[in-house]
Design an enzyme around this catalytic site. Structure first.
Site, mmCIF file in Angstrom:
data_model
loop_
_atom_site.group_PDB
_atom_site.id
_atom_site.type_symbol
_atom_site.label_atom_id
_atom_site.label_comp_id
_atom_site.label_asym_id
_atom_site.label_seq_id
_atom_site.Cartn_x
_atom_site.Cartn_y
_atom_site.Cartn_z
ATOM 1 N N LYS A 26 12.530 14.795 -1.713
ATOM 2 C CA LYS A 26 12.704 13.360 -1.482
ATOM 3 C C LYS A 26 11.944 12.909 -0.240
ATOM 4 O O LYS A 26 11.216 11.917 -0.270
ATOM 5 C CB LYS A 26 14.194 13.030 -1.323
ATOM 6 C CG LYS A 26 14.427 11.584 -0.915
ATOM 7 C CD LYS A 26 15.868 11.318 -0.546
ATOM 8 C CE LYS A 26 16.254 11.830 0.811
ATOM 9 N NZ LYS A 26 16.417 10.860 1.880
ATOM 10 N N ASN A 27 12.119 13.609 0.857
ATOM 11 C CA ASN A 27 11.528 13.120 2.103
ATOM 12 C C ASN A 27 10.006 13.258 2.139
ATOM 13 O O ASN A 27 9.342 12.502 2.835
ATOM 14 C CB ASN A 27 12.173 13.802 3.311
ATOM 15 C CG ASN A 27 13.590 13.283 3.544
ATOM 16 O OD1 ASN A 27 13.989 12.266 2.978
ATOM 17 N ND2 ASN A 27 14.356 13.982 4.370
ATOM 18 N N CYS A 122 21.071 6.162 6.062
ATOM 19 C CA CYS A 122 22.429 6.634 6.239
ATOM 20 C C CYS A 122 22.910 6.371 7.655
ATOM 21 O O CYS A 122 22.159 6.480 8.616
ATOM 22 C CB CYS A 122 22.494 8.120 5.927
ATOM 23 S SG CYS A 122 22.382 8.472 4.172
ATOM 24 N N ARG A 127 19.495 5.321 15.098
ATOM 25 C CA ARG A 127 18.245 5.933 14.656
ATOM 26 C C ARG A 127 17.085 5.041 15.060
ATOM 27 O O ARG A 127 16.528 4.307 14.257
ATOM 28 C CB ARG A 127 18.284 6.169 13.147
ATOM 29 C CG ARG A 127 19.414 7.116 12.743
ATOM 30 C CD ARG A 127 19.522 7.299 11.252
ATOM 31 N NE ARG A 127 18.525 8.205 10.706
ATOM 32 C CZ ARG A 127 18.462 8.531 9.426
ATOM 33 N NH1 ARG A 127 19.304 8.018 8.561
ATOM 34 N NH2 ARG A 127 17.544 9.365 8.998
ATOM 35 N N ASP A 311 20.019 18.217 7.735
ATOM 36 C CA ASP A 311 20.394 17.733 6.401
ATOM 37 C C ASP A 311 21.202 18.760 5.601
ATOM 38 O O ASP A 311 21.651 18.458 4.493
ATOM 39 C CB ASP A 311 19.144 17.319 5.609
ATOM 40 C CG ASP A 311 18.581 15.990 6.103
ATOM 41 O OD1 ASP A 311 19.215 15.340 6.949
ATOM 42 O OD2 ASP A 311 17.486 15.598 5.625
ATOM 43 N N ARG A 403 21.037 8.679 -3.725
ATOM 44 C CA ARG A 403 19.788 8.475 -2.990
ATOM 45 C C ARG A 403 18.909 9.704 -3.023
ATOM 46 O O ARG A 403 17.698 9.613 -2.917
ATOM 47 C CB ARG A 403 20.099 8.244 -1.513
ATOM 48 C CG ARG A 403 20.674 6.949 -1.224
ATOM 49 C CD ARG A 403 20.882 6.853 0.258
ATOM 50 N NE ARG A 403 20.844 5.448 0.563
ATOM 51 C CZ ARG A 403 20.938 4.942 1.770
ATOM 52 N NH1 ARG A 403 21.079 5.730 2.809
ATOM 53 N NH2 ARG A 403 20.879 3.659 1.942
HETATM 54 C C1 UD1 Z 1 14.077 12.365 8.757
HETATM 55 C C2 UD1 Z 1 14.677 12.540 7.399
HETATM 56 C C3 UD1 Z 1 16.150 12.896 7.500
HETATM 57 C C4 UD1 Z 1 16.350 14.095 8.415
HETATM 58 C C5 UD1 Z 1 15.627 13.904 9.730
HETATM 59 C C6 UD1 Z 1 15.649 15.145 10.603
HETATM 60 C C7 UD1 Z 1 13.400 11.021 6.006
HETATM 61 C C8 UD1 Z 1 13.353 9.751 5.265
HETATM 62 N N1 UD1 Z 1 14.530 11.293 6.655
HETATM 63 O O1 UD1 Z 1 14.741 11.268 9.368
HETATM 64 O O2 UD1 Z 1 16.634 13.187 6.204
HETATM 65 O O3 UD1 Z 1 17.724 14.236 8.688
HETATM 66 O O4 UD1 Z 1 14.244 13.560 9.499
HETATM 67 O O5 UD1 Z 1 15.119 16.228 9.919
HETATM 68 O O6 UD1 Z 1 12.473 11.820 5.988
HETATM 69 N N2 UD1 Z 1 14.162 9.528 17.351
HETATM 70 C C9 UD1 Z 1 13.944 8.716 18.437
HETATM 71 N N3 UD1 Z 1 12.977 7.744 18.358
HETATM 72 C C10 UD1 Z 1 12.209 7.585 17.247
HETATM 73 C C11 UD1 Z 1 12.432 8.426 16.139
HETATM 74 C C12 UD1 Z 1 13.418 9.391 16.228
HETATM 75 O O7 UD1 Z 1 14.600 8.827 19.450
HETATM 76 O O8 UD1 Z 1 11.350 6.711 17.236
HETATM 77 C C13 UD1 Z 1 15.209 10.569 17.410
HETATM 78 C C14 UD1 Z 1 16.315 10.336 16.404
HETATM 79 O O9 UD1 Z 1 17.303 9.465 16.901
HETATM 80 C C15 UD1 Z 1 16.850 11.740 16.196
HETATM 81 C C16 UD1 Z 1 15.590 12.604 16.335
HETATM 82 O O10 UD1 Z 1 14.644 11.797 17.021
HETATM 83 O O11 UD1 Z 1 17.754 12.078 17.208
HETATM 84 C C17 UD1 Z 1 15.003 13.098 15.037
HETATM 85 O O12 UD1 Z 1 14.829 12.004 14.163
HETATM 86 P P1 UD1 Z 1 13.665 11.979 13.057
HETATM 87 O O13 UD1 Z 1 13.120 13.345 12.898
HETATM 88 O O14 UD1 Z 1 12.747 10.878 13.379
HETATM 89 O O15 UD1 Z 1 14.481 11.616 11.760
HETATM 90 P P2 UD1 Z 1 14.133 10.562 10.652
HETATM 91 O O16 UD1 Z 1 12.643 10.456 10.462
HETATM 92 O O17 UD1 Z 1 14.923 9.337 10.858
#
Ligand code: UD1
Length: 439
Positions: A26-27, A122, A127, A311, A403
């Site tokens: 999915k991701n 979610c 986030r 996840d 989802r």
């Molecule tokens: C993606 C995945 C999600 C998975 C996560 C971690 C998708 C659609 N979702 O989510 O299923 O749980 O990776 O493997 O692919 N952060 C910041 N600033 C930012 C971006 C992130 O501080 O601009 C922080 C987040 O709050 C979190 C950490 O970085 O603590 C990791 O987040 P991130 O890897 O970006 O997760 P997602 O891309 O939201």
């Protein structure tokens, strides 16, 4: 309470046996489908998981003028030619998915302009997307959050840049990589995320003519190209769907061959299951999981890849709750990812949450209960618990589960599990009777 929304009715206690085929990731799909509109040529993508997140993203892509055609259930042909520049991306669904943010990087790279409704997804803690924004700004864009909750990213000229990510972020790495693919000059992304789906998105962009090196390591180098062209690409298997079926097999002391996987991507999960006393046999593109007898407790800490995936945290807690002894599960990626604990506790689990750790004291078995999914993976954890429990459980709000899990109830049923999707109170009663009688 009148139930008009779909629910699962599950009767626990059956060992899962047989084979299950894992869908595309999915991701990875969410990144790749967004990237597909960066060319005006036709792009064919295979192994797209048929889940609500990918369908929502495809709707959004269609709504801004791209054509999207399903050749079969898992093959999509996309043509981004008709996309209207400066067309805002916003509809009632797009705000519900997290990955809407990939359209910022894709459209900024292609048109030097993106206007996208801010992401939902979610509810597992705050986030932010500050790292995405920082990256776009380094590439020469100006960004602005506008009334109504959308982000506009715009540039007269994009250019390569040196970008250091303070936090390892999957989303920011992919998003910046996409915009950089069409930004003239050299971009370096340091402290990049290394998840398999980052490699998959990079490989896809390269198939479209991009020049990206180092994906899968913590330094990604992108040399911007003028344009991208059509391609055919097949998405990697879903590591988390596979891990979920592995945990489910262990929960029911089953024996299941999990097919269409890349065993290397499952190592963090496999090694924990082995520590718990399960057997995992790796083949080229499948794994067999077997468990019988008592499970052992262990410690888990979620980390960016190749660490243990956040996840899979909830699904592992569900089975650690059935082990001998005390386990500690520490969540180090997201703030609010223990919301399933309340429901597991009502099934008889002994779990105490302290800060970002769950302290789990194993019990012999769970009891069926009325449950509610609070997010995608939490929902999967409840399905696992319910399949191992004594008696019948119902799970509400399965829209979250849908989802990310394709044909979940059908796949579980094919393995001998007793799980039905129902919509009305009448159907629930009927399913309960049916499940009770064929036990
Ligand atoms: C993606 C995945 C999600 C998975 C996560 C971690 C998708 C659609 N979702 O989510 O299923 O749980 O990776 O493997 O692919 N952060 C910041 N600033 C930012 C971006 C992130 O501080 O601009 C922080 C987040 O709050 C979190 C950490 O970085 O603590 C990791 O987040 P991130 O890897 O970006 O997760 P997602 O891309 O939201």
């Amino acid at each position: 309470m009148g139930h008009s929304e779909e629910q699962y009715v599950i009767r626990g206690g059956k060992r899962l046996e047989g084979e299950v085929v894992i869908a595309g990731a999915k991701n990875a799909a969410l990144g790749i489908l967004a990237a597909a509109v960066m060319t005006d040529d036709k792009v064919t993508i295979e192994n797209v998981p048929y889940v609500s997140d990918t369908r929502t993203l495809l709707k959004a892509i269609e709504n801004i003028g791209a054509t999207v055609e399903y050749k079969d259930k898992h093959t999509v042909v996309i043509c981004g030619k008709g996309i209207r520049e400066r067309q805002p991306v916003d509809d009632e669904y797009i705000r519900k998915i997290r990955a809407s943010y990939y359209l910022i990087g894709a459209l900024l790279g292609k048109h030097k302009y993106a206007n996208v409704a801010l992401p939902g997804g979610c509810d597992i803690g705050s986030r932010p997307i500050d790292l995405h924004i920082k990256g776009f700004e380094k590439l020469g864009a100006k960004t602005e959050i506008v009334a109504g909750g959308s982000i506009i990213a715009e540039a007269t000229e994009l250019h390569g840049a040196h970008i250091y990510l303070d936090t390892v972020s999957v989303g920011a790495t992919i998003n910046i990589m996409m915009a950089a693919a069409l930004s003239p000059g050299k971009t370096t992304i340091e402290n990049a995320a290394k998840e398999p789906h980052i490699v998959d998105v990079a490989n896809f962009l390269n198939t479209m003519g991009a020049n990206i090196k180092g994906a899968g390591t913590d330094v990604i180098r992108v040399r911007g190209v003028e344009k991208l062209h059509g391609a055919e690409y097949s998405i990697i298997p879903d590591q988390i769907e596979a891990g979920t079926f592995m945990a489910m097999t262990v929960a029911t002391r089953g024996n299941v061959l999990i097919k269409n996987v890349i065993p290397k991507h499952l190592e963090a999960i496999s090694s924990k299951l082995v520590e718990m006393g399960a057997h995992v046999i790796e083949y080229d593109d499948s794994v067999r999981v077997m468990a019988d007898g008592a499970l052992k407790s262990t410690q888990i800490k979620t980390l960016p890849y190749p660490g243990f995936p956040t996840d899979m945290q909830a699904q592992m807690s569900a089975i650690l709750g059935l082990s001998d002894g005390t386990s500690i599960v520490t969540e180090s990626i997201f703030e609010n990812r223990f919301r399933y604990v309340a429901d597991l506790t009502r099934m008889g689990a002994k779990i105490r949450v302290e800060g970002n750790s769950a302290i789990i004291t194993g019990v012999k078995s769970y009891n069926g209960a009325v449950l509610r999914a609070t997010d995608l993976r939490a929902g999967a954890a409840l399905v696992i618990a319910a399949l191992s429990a004594n008696g019948v459980s119902t799970i509400e709000d399965i829209k979250y589960i849908k989802r990310g899990y394709e044909d979940f109830a059908d796949k579980v049923t094919a393995l001998g599990g007793m799980m039905k999707t129902v919509e009305t109170e009448q159907e629930i009663q009927k399913a309960k009777l049916e499940l009770a009688s064929n036990f």
